[in-house]
Design a protein around this motif. Structure first.
Motif, PDB file in Angstrom:
ATOM      1  N   ARG A 105      16.760  16.159 -24.038  1.00 20.61           N
ATOM      2  CA  ARG A 105      16.379  15.075 -24.949  1.00 20.61           C
ATOM      3  C   ARG A 105      16.867  13.743 -24.378  1.00 20.61           C
ATOM      4  NH1 ARG A 105      16.681  17.748 -31.012  1.00 20.61           N
ATOM      5  NH2 ARG A 105      15.184  19.370 -30.482  1.00 20.61           N
ATOM      6  N   ASP A 248      21.777  19.643 -31.748  1.00 17.63           N
ATOM      7  CA  ASP A 248      20.846  19.225 -32.795  1.00 17.63           C
ATOM      8  C   ASP A 248      21.350  17.950 -33.457  1.00 17.63           C
ATOM      9  OD1 ASP A 248      18.694  19.457 -34.694  1.00 17.63           O
ATOM     10  OD2 ASP A 248      20.194  20.142 -36.147  1.00 17.63           O
ATOM     11  N   ASP A 252      20.109  13.600 -32.769  1.00 16.14           N
ATOM     12  CA  ASP A 252      19.661  12.634 -33.782  1.00 16.14           C
ATOM     13  C   ASP A 252      20.537  11.382 -33.751  1.00 16.14           C
ATOM     14  OD1 ASP A 252      17.716  14.436 -34.692  1.00 16.14           O
ATOM     15  OD2 ASP A 252      18.057  13.904 -36.793  1.00 16.14           O
TER      16      ASP A 252
END
Ligand code: IPM
Ligand code: MG
Length: 358
Positions: A105, A248, A252
């Motif tokens: 990511r 996770d 964010d």
């Protein structure tokens, strides 16, 4: 390359359409050879055809070289989809079956978006990091799990954080190899001060570093501190290597630096790189679905990751990333990244803006 396109639910189809226009540009102008198949799946498919995941689609998933994924609806407000169907169509089942343990990511701050970020420009300037989240083990899959009734009649909920040595080792190796292609710095994130499995994670990462990657710089960081450093000084990070649950949460937190989840791409890769799932991080966003206003840049930047990791075309990937930055510099803004008083454009117009720069 056998590419399976799964637009899915919510804004998935809208953003995937723009990603496909960009892919088509590379097919026509750069000789990228693609054998593209489209399939429906997800909540919408359940409504129409009574299944979230048709068997034939599942077979295609297992044989694709790469999958371009839009979003799967997670809001089943009426609770009408049977649990068995929901499991069949779930993203977690797909990640696990494909064994795509390495979830990348990247978070790169486009200079033009300084005003869209909730952080001050002196914090966001030059941020270029990648969260490498282990994706197929840990808290998401550990056993035992569930809700049980105790002998005294009260209940308890249980999930298990579990990592084998091999699961940690392959994630660590992926992280170190990735760092070699970047700035050569890995921050491994755990909760070693409290969790035995966290101390074990640290031990395995340290051993692999010493034996195989002494040229890469390794530091360890506790997850709570990492959450704080991501907002105090995100520029200090290059590769952030962490487990499934922490990854996770931290991804964010890192996404907030840019100001919109709509900007973030992801790639999930298998050991041999022969299986790959590319998806924007934002999810189905049912509140804005069907209005043509969703930001397609997460999906378009996922195409750049596909060019880099599945097609072995780093130059094309960089060309696309630069085109996105130029489109932003030229003022293209969807609503989620428009600053106060800035005019915004729709999903297709943002696709046009990137194509114009290409
Ligand atoms: C993500 C999402 C998923 C996850 C959900 C939708 C299951 O939050 O990809 O970050 O928790 O992995
Ligand atoms: Mg998430």
């Amino acid at each position: 390359m056998k590419l399976l396109v799964l637009p899915g639910d919510g804004v998935g189809p809208e953003v995937t359409e723009q990603a496909l226009r960009v892919l088509d540009w590379f097919a026509r102008h750069r000789g990228l050879a693609l054998d593209i198949t489209h399939r429906h799946f997800g909540l919408e498919n359940w409504r129409r055809h009574g299944t979230m995941m048709p068997d034939e689609t599942w077979a295609r998933i297992l044989e694709a070289d790469a999958i371009l994924f839009g979003a799967v609806g997670s809001l089943d407000q009426a609770g009408v989809v049977p649990p068995e169907e929901r499991r069949k169509g779930s993203l977690l089942r797909m990640r696990r079956a494909l064994d795509v343990f390495a979830n990348l990511r990247p978070v790169r701050m486009p200079p033009a978006l300084a005003e869209a970020s909730p952080y001050k420009p002196r914090i966001t300037e030059g941020v270029d990091l990648v969260i490498l989240r282990e994706l197929t083990a840990g808290m998401y899959f550990g056993e035992p799990r569930g809700v049980e009734t105790l002998p005294d009649g009260t209940r308890r909920g249980v999930n298990t954080h579990s990592y084998t040595e091999a699961e940690i080792a392959r994630a660590a190796r992926f992280g170190f190899r990735l760092a070699r292609q970047r700035r050569g710095h890995v921050t491994s994130v755990d909760k070693a001060n409290v969790m035995e499995a966290g101390a074990f994670w640290r031990q395995i990462v340290t051993a692999i570093h010493a034996a195989e990657f002494p040229d890469v710089t390794l530091e360890h960081m506790l997850v709570d501190n990492c959450a704080m450093q991501l907002s105090r000084n995100p520029r200090r990070f290059d590769v952030v290597l962490t487990d499934n649950l922490f990854g996770d949460i931290l991804s964010d937190a890192a996404g907030a630096i840019i100001g919109s989840l709509g900007m973030l791409p992801s790639a999930s890769l298998s050991e041999d790189g022969r299986r790959a799932l590319y998806e924007p991080v934002h999810g189905s966003a049912p509140d804005i679905a069907g209005q043509g206003v969703a930001n397609p840049l997460g999906a378009i930047l996922s195409v750049a990751l596909l060019l880099r990791h599945s097609a072995a075309r780093p130059q094309d990937a960089a060309h696309l990333e630069a085109a996105v930055e130029r489109a932003l510099a030229a003022g293209a803004r969807t609503a989620d990244i428009a600053g106060p008083g800035e005019a915004s454009i729709g999903t297709a117009a943002m696709g046009d803006a990137v194509l114009a720069q290409l």
